[in-house]
Design an enzyme around this catalytic site. Structure first.
Site, PDB file in Angstrom:
ATOM      1  N   GLY A   1      -6.113  16.770  -4.428  1.00  0.00           N
ATOM      2  CA  GLY A   1      -7.442  17.159  -4.883  1.00  0.00           C
ATOM      3  C   GLY A   1      -7.550  17.537  -6.352  1.00  0.00           C
TER       4      GLY A   1
ATOM      5  N   LYS B   1     -15.346  33.523  -4.599  1.00  0.00           N
ATOM      6  CA  LYS B   1     -15.485  32.862  -5.904  1.00  0.00           C
ATOM      7  C   LYS B   1     -16.240  33.756  -6.897  1.00  0.00           C
ATOM      8  CE  LYS B   1     -12.961  29.372  -4.978  1.00  0.00           C
ATOM      9  NZ  LYS B   1     -11.732  29.091  -5.726  1.00  0.00           N
TER      10      LYS B   1
ATOM     11  N   ASN C   1      -5.589  27.402  -8.817  1.00  0.00           N
ATOM     12  CA  ASN C   1      -6.503  26.463  -8.153  1.00  0.00           C
ATOM     13  C   ASN C   1      -6.440  26.570  -6.622  1.00  0.00           C
ATOM     14  OD1 ASN C   1      -7.889  23.560  -8.004  1.00  0.00           O
ATOM     15  ND2 ASN C   1      -6.041  23.487  -6.767  1.00  0.00           N
TER      16      ASN C   1
ATOM     17  N   VAL D   1       0.573  31.095  -1.845  1.00  0.00           N
ATOM     18  CA  VAL D   1       0.171  32.043  -2.901  1.00  0.00           C
ATOM     19  C   VAL D   1      -0.168  33.436  -2.362  1.00  0.00           C
ATOM     20  CG1 VAL D   1      -0.604  30.298  -4.564  1.00  0.00           C
ATOM     21  CG2 VAL D   1      -2.239  31.235  -2.891  1.00  0.00           C
TER      22      VAL D   1
ATOM     23  N   TYR E   1     -16.440  32.502   1.379  1.00  0.00           N
ATOM     24  CA  TYR E   1     -16.035  31.662   0.241  1.00  0.00           C
ATOM     25  C   TYR E   1     -16.836  32.031  -1.012  1.00  0.00           C
ATOM     26  CZ  TYR E   1     -15.180  27.538  -2.620  1.00  0.00           C
ATOM     27  OH  TYR E   1     -14.844  26.698  -3.651  1.00  0.00           O
TER      28      TYR E   1
ATOM     29  N   PRO F   1     -16.669  24.482 -10.755  1.00  0.00           N
ATOM     30  CA  PRO F   1     -17.145  23.120 -10.439  1.00  0.00           C
ATOM     31  C   PRO F   1     -18.327  23.155  -9.483  1.00  0.00           C
ATOM     32  CG  PRO F   1     -14.784  23.404  -9.936  1.00  0.00           C
ATOM     33  CD  PRO F   1     -15.378  24.764 -10.123  1.00  0.00           C
TER      34      PRO F   1
ATOM     35  N   ASP G   1       2.316  24.349  -4.033  1.00  0.00           N
ATOM     36  CA  ASP G   1       1.363  24.221  -2.917  1.00  0.00           C
ATOM     37  C   ASP G   1       2.119  24.501  -1.631  1.00  0.00           C
ATOM     38  OD1 ASP G   1      -0.636  23.199  -0.986  1.00  0.00           O
ATOM     39  OD2 ASP G   1      -1.535  22.236  -2.725  1.00  0.00           O
TER      40      ASP G   1
HETATM   41  N1  LIG Z   1     -14.253  20.522  -3.989  1.00  0.00           N
HETATM   42  C1  LIG Z   1     -15.313  21.247  -4.350  1.00  0.00           C
HETATM   43  O1  LIG Z   1     -16.472  20.916  -4.069  1.00  0.00           O
HETATM   44  C2  LIG Z   1     -15.114  22.513  -5.141  1.00  0.00           C
HETATM   45  C3  LIG Z   1     -16.231  23.084  -5.773  1.00  0.00           C
HETATM   46  C4  LIG Z   1     -16.050  24.261  -6.499  1.00  0.00           C
HETATM   47  C5  LIG Z   1     -14.814  24.840  -6.584  1.00  0.00           C
HETATM   48  N2  LIG Z   1     -13.747  24.268  -5.967  1.00  0.00           N
HETATM   49  C6  LIG Z   1     -12.448  24.912  -6.091  1.00  0.00           C
HETATM   50  O2  LIG Z   1     -11.540  24.015  -6.678  1.00  0.00           O
HETATM   51  C7  LIG Z   1     -10.230  24.232  -6.138  1.00  0.00           C
HETATM   52  C8  LIG Z   1      -9.681  22.948  -5.535  1.00  0.00           C
HETATM   53  O3  LIG Z   1     -10.621  22.387  -4.665  1.00  0.00           O
HETATM   54  P1  LIG Z   1     -10.253  21.139  -3.732  1.00  0.00           P
HETATM   55  O4  LIG Z   1     -11.531  20.557  -3.259  1.00  0.00           O
HETATM   56  O5  LIG Z   1      -9.243  20.273  -4.390  1.00  0.00           O
HETATM   57  O6  LIG Z   1      -9.620  21.952  -2.526  1.00  0.00           O
HETATM   58  P2  LIG Z   1      -8.668  21.489  -1.346  1.00  0.00           P
HETATM   59  O7  LIG Z   1      -9.004  22.350  -0.200  1.00  0.00           O
HETATM   60  O8  LIG Z   1      -8.741  20.016  -1.147  1.00  0.00           O
HETATM   61  O9  LIG Z   1      -7.254  21.817  -1.953  1.00  0.00           O
HETATM   62  C9  LIG Z   1      -6.828  23.131  -2.080  1.00  0.00           C
HETATM   63  C10 LIG Z   1      -5.324  23.102  -2.164  1.00  0.00           C
HETATM   64  O10 LIG Z   1      -4.879  24.453  -2.052  1.00  0.00           O
HETATM   65  C11 LIG Z   1      -3.766  24.465  -1.186  1.00  0.00           C
HETATM   66  N3  LIG Z   1      -3.623  25.781  -0.560  1.00  0.00           N
HETATM   67  C12 LIG Z   1      -4.433  26.329   0.372  1.00  0.00           C
HETATM   68  N4  LIG Z   1      -3.946  27.528   0.735  1.00  0.00           N
HETATM   69  C13 LIG Z   1      -2.810  27.736   0.003  1.00  0.00           C
HETATM   70  C14 LIG Z   1      -1.862  28.769  -0.066  1.00  0.00           C
HETATM   71  N5  LIG Z   1      -1.976  29.866   0.700  1.00  0.00           N
HETATM   72  N6  LIG Z   1      -0.844  28.648  -0.933  1.00  0.00           N
HETATM   73  C15 LIG Z   1      -0.708  27.550  -1.695  1.00  0.00           C
HETATM   74  N7  LIG Z   1      -1.576  26.519  -1.661  1.00  0.00           N
HETATM   75  C16 LIG Z   1      -2.607  26.618  -0.815  1.00  0.00           C
HETATM   76  C17 LIG Z   1      -4.033  23.375  -0.163  1.00  0.00           C
HETATM   77  O11 LIG Z   1      -2.831  22.955   0.477  1.00  0.00           O
HETATM   78  C18 LIG Z   1      -4.668  22.304  -1.033  1.00  0.00           C
HETATM   79  O12 LIG Z   1      -3.712  21.413  -1.567  1.00  0.00           O
HETATM   80  C19 LIG Z   1     -10.375  25.367  -5.150  1.00  0.00           C
HETATM   81  O13 LIG Z   1     -10.124  26.588  -5.789  1.00  0.00           O
HETATM   82  C20 LIG Z   1     -11.845  25.283  -4.756  1.00  0.00           C
HETATM   83  O14 LIG Z   1     -12.325  26.500  -4.268  1.00  0.00           O
HETATM   84  C21 LIG Z   1     -13.874  23.122  -5.239  1.00  0.00           C
END
Ligand SMILES: NC(=O)c1ccc[n+]([C@@H]2O[C@H](COP(=O)([O-])OP(=O)(O)OC[C@H]3O[C@@H](n4cnc5c(N)ncnc54)[C@H](O)[C@@H]3O)[C@@H](O)[C@H]2O)c1
Length: 251
Positions: A16, A159, A87, A61, A155, A185, A36
């Site tokens: 992601g 944030k 992230n 984390v 959530y 984002p 991760d």
């Molecule tokens: N996708 C969206 O629409 C969006 C919008 C705004 C903000 N964000 C933020 O951007 C970031 C990435 O989003 P994404 O869509 O790629 O998310 P995602 O859920 O696809 O990926 C998140 C990653 O974090 C990892 N993760 C989860 N718990 C964990 C832990 N305890 N320790 C280590 N790793 C862990 C997961 O394995 C995954 O690879 C996040 O912080 C999310 O909140 C995403």
């Protein structure tokens, strides 16, 4: 190659947005650590296959020892930490629900990863970031913190906390030359999000309608902001949240 000579740790970069940021930073010359709890080693192999310098670490984390190991293994392999991108979060696996249906256990797990995880990651990397002399922390907040989106109260709360933590950390760490900024984002079709039909069905339409630039958003739309905040052009910017959402929310 604005990040040449820098070492970047990106949490949650197994896929992601995190992976896209790690890849872009590597393209800019950084050595990157992909931390991760799932897919870290595989993601690092994917980057290394294209000639980038990458290390994959299995890290939860929310676990203090894991975060300490993330910092120590990075120092052992690359000798320094200049950039930390917090992230990792629980987002794409969430099911939208009215707040009164969110269980205490679900609330805690979201807050644990999304806020405690940021605290522990920053704390573990702090002494190396101080030694860098040009330390950068980039947090991932979200446009939902400003818009107050419904059906994800845990959530959204997490944030909002990340925005506040970014500001407070910037004040605490300025004297150490560490700049702390956030990227917020909009709704992004990351792999995880695309694999959750309920999330896509509820959020994609309203997001498109609400954007000045009315198209889908992908992880690649965020990486420019991340590299900018990590690089020399952002040296005098700290405590800020940069909204990257195609013009949905004017921060
Ligand atoms: N996708 C969206 O629409 C969006 C919008 C705004 C903000 N964000 C933020 O951007 C970031 C990435 O989003 P994404 O869509 O790629 O998310 P995602 O859920 O696809 O990926 C998140 C990653 O974090 C990892 N993760 C989860 N718990 C964990 C832990 N305890 N320790 C280590 N790793 C862990 C997961 O394995 C995954 O690879 C996040 O912080 C999310 O909140 C995403």
């Amino acid at each position: 190659m604005k990040l040449a000579g820098k070492v970047a740790v990106v949490t949650g970069a197994g896929q992601g947005i995190g992976f896209a940021i790690a890849q872009a930073m590597a393209d800019q010359g950084a050595q990157v650590v992909i931390a991760d709890q799932r897919g870290a080693e595989e993601a690092a192999v994917r980057l290394s296959a294209t000639g980038q310098q990458a290390l994959g670490l299995r890290v939860d984390v929310t676990n203090e020892d894991d975060c300490a190991r993330m910092a120590s293994a990075t120092l052992e392999r690359f000798g320094r930490i200049d950039i930390l991108v917090t992230n990792a979060a629980i987002f794409s696996s969430l099911t939208p629900k009215p707040f009164e249906e969110i269980s205490v256990a679900e609330w805690r797990s979201v807050m644990d990863v999304n806020t405690l995880g940021v605290f522990l990651s920053v704390r573990a990397c702090l002494s190396a970031l101080r030694k860098s002399g040009d330390g950068r922390i980039i947090t991932l907040s979200s446009g939902v913190a400003f818009k107050g989106n419904p059906l994800y109260l845990h959530y959204v709360a997490s944030k909002g906390a990340v925005v506040s933590m970014t500001r407070s950390l910037a004040r605490e760490l300025g004297a150490d030359g560490i700049r702390v900024n956030s990227i917020a984002p909009g709704f992004t079709l990351s792999e995880g999000v695309a694999a959750n039909p309920a999330l896509v069905a509820g959020a994609r339409g309203p997001s498109l309608v609400g954007r000045v630039l009315a198209r889908d958003m992908f992880p690649g739309d965020i990486v420019g902001a991340a590299c900018f905040l990590a690089g020399p052009d952002a040296a005098f910017i700290t405590g800020q949240t940069l909204v990257v959402d195609g013009g949905a929310y004017f921060h």
